[in-house]
Design an enzyme around this catalytic site. Structure first.
Site, PDB file in Angstrom:
ATOM      1  CB  CYS A   1      -0.940   0.006   1.197  1.00 44.30           C
ATOM      2  SG  CYS A   1      -2.002  -1.456   1.268  1.00 44.30           S
TER       3      CYS A   1
ATOM      4  CG  HIS B   1      -3.266   3.123   2.039  1.00 43.40           C
ATOM      5  ND1 HIS B   1      -3.859   2.698   0.869  1.00 43.40           N
ATOM      6  CD2 HIS B   1      -3.358   2.075   2.911  1.00 43.40           C
ATOM      7  CE1 HIS B   1      -4.269   1.463   1.022  1.00 43.40           C
ATOM      8  NE2 HIS B   1      -3.979   1.069   2.242  1.00 43.40           N
TER       9      HIS B   1
ATOM     10  CG  ASN C   1      -6.873  -1.056   1.365  1.00 39.93           C
ATOM     11  OD1 ASN C   1      -6.139  -0.736   0.436  1.00 39.93           O
ATOM     12  ND2 ASN C   1      -6.400  -1.460   2.530  1.00 39.93           N
TER      13      ASN C   1
END
Length: 327
Positions: free
Chosen positions: A113, A251, A281
């Site tokens: 990520c 993020h 996500n």
């Protein structure tokens, strides 16, 4: 003469298929209330048959269109991903073929990520060499192919998508400051698709692990400590105050986590842009998707010299932050 680059265009692509929390409740023991209350996620885009290189290529074509250049003008393509089409060739090489970027050299970066932050840093410093005119940085993931759809603790969190930026050489460099970190000692907190050592001459007791596994509490605790720290670190490196920032693009892992980070750094949550409610996500794709959406809605504008802080955190463990000026 100072050598550097600017972000001259952005773009993103999301698969057409949208899966809501209510849709998930039909295949697993969950509910819209359970998911949205804990994460802020209400829906996510899930690929039907598009792989990571397909998502990347469609985002890349939009970036080229927005940047008003042709693919053969690109000097390099970097794709940040933890869900490549294959171990080899790189996803970036597949993107090169799909868009016709015949003059570009290409490679992938895997920092989960944090991948887009790592890749953007790499691209910006490559541009400072003065050797390249145009470079493309993409963050792309097909997370739906690595999650266990029988595990509600992870499957409800993730979505698919791609986004990226075009870097163009300039004398007025957009790079302001960065901080990048890793801690391999905590790698077991998030692991995906391991492969055992298996050959005619080996004797391995390892086992393949087909799906992503995540220690949610460990990742949350890591992020709530590391992200505020790295935001402060990069702000200090850039000699910046809160008022110098137009937006923070963190993020998109969990909106509750972002709210907690906002409190810890004592910055208003309104400074933190979010899209997690509609995308979930998307790992390395989350920051560039969000960036392009903000450009499209004119909440931030290229060419203004506004400063944005991007920060990622995830598997590795990795975390990083970078501040750029939108020259």
């Amino acid at each position: 003469m100072e050598l550097g680059s600017k972000i001259s265009a952005t773009g993103h692509y999301l698969p057409e298929q949208i899966i809501t929390n209510d849709d998930l409740s039909k295949i697993m023991d969950t509910s819209d209330e359970w998911i949205s209350k804990r994460t802020g996620i209400r829906s996510r885009h899930i690929s039907k048959d598009e792989n990571t290189s397909d998502l990347s290529s469609k985002a890349a074509l939009r970036i080229l269109q927005n940047g008003n250049i042709t693919a053969d003008q690109l000097d390099f393509i970097i794709v940040a991903t933890m869900t490549p089409d294959a171990l080899s060739p790189s996803t970036a090489c597949l993107v090169q073929e799909k868009i016709g970027a015949v003059n570009a050299f290409c490679f992938d970066i895997n920092a989960a990520c944090t991948g887009f932050v790592y890749a953007l840093s790499t691209g910006l410093h490559m541009m400072q060499s003065g050797l390249y005119q145009y470079g493309m940085i993409i963050g792309a993931e097909t997370m739906s192919k690595v999650v266990n759809w029988e595990d509600r603790s992870t499957a409800v969190l993730f979505g698919d998508g791609a986004g990226g930026v075009l870097l163009e050489r300039t004398e007025d460099d957009c790079f302001v400051a960065e901080a990048l970190h890793s801690d391999g000692g905590r790698h077991m907190a998030l692991v995906a698709n391991t492969m055992k050592v298996e050959n005619p001459y080996g004797d391995s007791s390892q086992e393949d692990q087909a799906f992503l596994t995540m220690d949610g509490r460990a990742i949350f605790d890591f992020a709530i400590r590391s992200v505020p720290s790295i935001i402060r670190e990069v702000m200090e490196k850039g000699n910046l105050s809160e008022g110098d920032l137009k937006k923070i693009l963190a993020h998109q892992a969990n909106v509750r986590l972002l709210e907690a980070i906002s409190k810890k750094v004592k910055m208003p949550f309104s400074l933190f842009a979010t899209n997690i409610a509609e995308t979930g996500n998307t790992s390395a794709a989350s920051i560039p998707i969000l960036l392009d959406q903000l450009v499209q809605t004119k909440e931030i504008q290229l060419g203004t010299k506004d400063k944005v802080l991007m920060t990622g955190f995830g598997g590795g463990l990795t975390w990083g932050a970078i501040v750029v000026s939108l020259n």
